[in-house]
Design a protein around this motif. Structure first.
Motif, short mmCIF file in Angstrom:
data_model
loop_
_atom_site.label_atom_id
_atom_site.label_comp_id
_atom_site.label_asym_id
_atom_site.label_seq_id
_atom_site.Cartn_x
_atom_site.Cartn_y
_atom_site.Cartn_z
N PHE A 82 3.47 -6.43 -11.41
CA PHE A 82 3.51 -5.05 -10.90
C PHE A 82 4.40 -4.95 -9.66
N GLN A 83 4.32 -5.95 -8.78
CA GLN A 83 5.19 -5.96 -7.59
C GLN A 83 6.66 -5.99 -8.01
N ARG A 84 6.96 -6.83 -9.00
CA ARG A 84 8.34 -6.92 -9.46
C ARG A 84 8.79 -5.61 -10.09
N PHE A 85 7.91 -4.98 -10.87
CA PHE A 85 8.25 -3.71 -11.50
C PHE A 85 8.58 -2.66 -10.43
N ARG A 86 7.76 -2.60 -9.38
CA ARG A 86 8.02 -1.64 -8.30
C ARG A 86 9.37 -1.92 -7.64
N ARG A 87 9.64 -3.19 -7.41
CA ARG A 87 10.89 -3.56 -6.76
C ARG A 87 12.10 -3.24 -7.65
N LYS A 140 15.64 5.16 -16.92
CA LYS A 140 14.75 6.33 -16.94
C LYS A 140 13.48 6.11 -16.14
N TYR A 141 13.09 4.84 -15.96
CA TYR A 141 11.86 4.56 -15.22
C TYR A 141 12.04 4.69 -13.72
N ALA A 142 13.30 4.64 -13.24
CA ALA A 142 13.54 4.73 -11.80
C ALA A 142 13.16 6.12 -11.26
N PRO A 155 7.69 9.66 -11.78
CA PRO A 155 6.69 9.66 -10.72
C PRO A 155 6.01 8.29 -10.63
N GLU A 156 5.65 7.87 -9.44
CA GLU A 156 5.08 6.55 -9.23
C GLU A 156 3.87 6.30 -10.14
N ALA A 157 2.98 7.27 -10.24
CA ALA A 157 1.76 7.06 -11.03
C ALA A 157 2.10 6.84 -12.50
N SER A 158 3.04 7.61 -13.02
CA SER A 158 3.41 7.47 -14.44
C SER A 158 4.09 6.12 -14.69
N ALA A 159 4.96 5.71 -13.76
CA ALA A 159 5.65 4.44 -13.90
C ALA A 159 4.67 3.28 -13.88
#
Length: 313
Positions: free
Chosen positions: A237-242, A257-259, A262-266
């Motif tokens: 999850f940390q890597r995905f956020r980064r 498209k994921y960039a 919204p944070e919650a949806s991602a």
């Protein structure tokens, strides 16, 4: 040190003492180039964990080369010495730190005078192209054993082992999430080949390109990077956020498209990916291969290795 056959187990301090006089050949600048995007690799970690690992590998390398020389002498083969490379398998889950481990090992080992040519190849290049995975209905199982062209991987490793002048591997792009057409990584008689991948220790119906032969049969040594699933999941999850803040912002990225989500949806998507793909692959295919490794590095939640298990039997 404790012993639980066929492994001897070391805590961090006991393992660090096995470094002996192995010199530290990395600087902070080197580490900046080697770190993963969410890992906090330190010089202390290199000294305590990776220098003893590379000392062990160097001893194994020298012993194996001498054993092969003795065998050649016994067979009466006195021609030019085209020694087979030392092949190291490096396994573990998505997000556990295999890629960083591979880069650290390659860098340190290449600075030993005995083996200056060290190549690092990841099995990502042997994934089937997305078009093939889509045609087979397994695009959502990318990373599972059946998603790899194991015959091509077996041919590559066999060519390296047999001393081919050159062996080449396909190249995978994490930006495009696919094999790069017409691009190859060329390997030319290395002293050491590090083969890094999720399932390099896999056996079974999806793990062979030849009947009864597995990729791991070619390994001279193997390492499994381990951690509790809860920690690996959080690292994912940390890597995905980064990545949302960096690589995903590239318009050419498969995941662009994921960039902008919204944070919650991602993060809901990230949880779904872990729960239905990466976590399943870890439990079903990757973790069961752990005990086949020669060396198991057990990480804590902060990415530091706290326990080491070495096969001695």
């Amino acid at each position: 040190m404790t012993s639980r056959a066929p492994f001897a187990t070391f805590d961090r301090d006991a393992w660090a003492r096995l470094r002996e006089q192995t010199p530290l050949t990395l600087s902070e600048a080197d580490l900046d180039a080697l770190r993963g995007i969410t890992e906090r690799l330190s010089l202390d970690e290199v000294q305590a964990i990776w220098l003893p690992v590379t000392r062990l590998l160097n001893l194994r390398f020298a012993a194996l080369r001498e054993l092969r020389r003795v065998t050649q002498t016994f067979l009466g083969r006195t021609g030019p010495d085209h020694a087979s490379p030392f092949i190291l398998g490096l396994a573990g889950s998505v997000a556990v730190g295999k890629s960083t481990a591979g880069r650290v090992l390659q860098t340190i080992l290449s600075r030993w005078p005995e083996h200056p040519r060290v190549d690092l190849v990841t099995t990502d290049g042997f994934l089937f192209p997305n078009a093939t995975l889509e045609a087979r209905g397994i695009l959502q199982r990318k990373g599972f054993p059946e998603s790899y062209d194991l015959r091509a991987l077996m041919r590559f490793v066999a060519d390296v082992r047999e001393g081919a002048e050159e062996a080449s591997a396909p190249v995978y792009s994490h930006l495009f999430y696919d094999i790069v057409p017409d691009e190859r990584q060329h390997v030319r008689r290395p002293d050491i080949l590090i083969l890094e991948g999720l399932n390099v220790l896999q056996r079974g119906a999806h793990a062979t390109g030849r009947k009864g032969v597995y990729i791991s049969d070619y390994f001279d040594f193997s390492i499994y990077v381990d951690a509790e699933e809860a920690a690996i999941r959080e690292w994912f999850f940390q890597r995905f956020r980064r990545l949302r803040e960096t690589a995903f912002r590239d318009p050419h990225s498969y995941f662009h498209k994921y960039a902008g989500m919204p944070e919650a949806s991602a993060m809901q998507l990230a949880h779904t990916v872990w729960d239905t793909i990466n976590g399943v692959n870890l439990r079903q295919n990757i973790a069961p291969t752990r005990e086949r490794a020669d060396l198991i590095l057990e990480k804590a939640a902060d990415h530091t290795v706290q326990r080491v298990r070495l096969r001695v039997g």
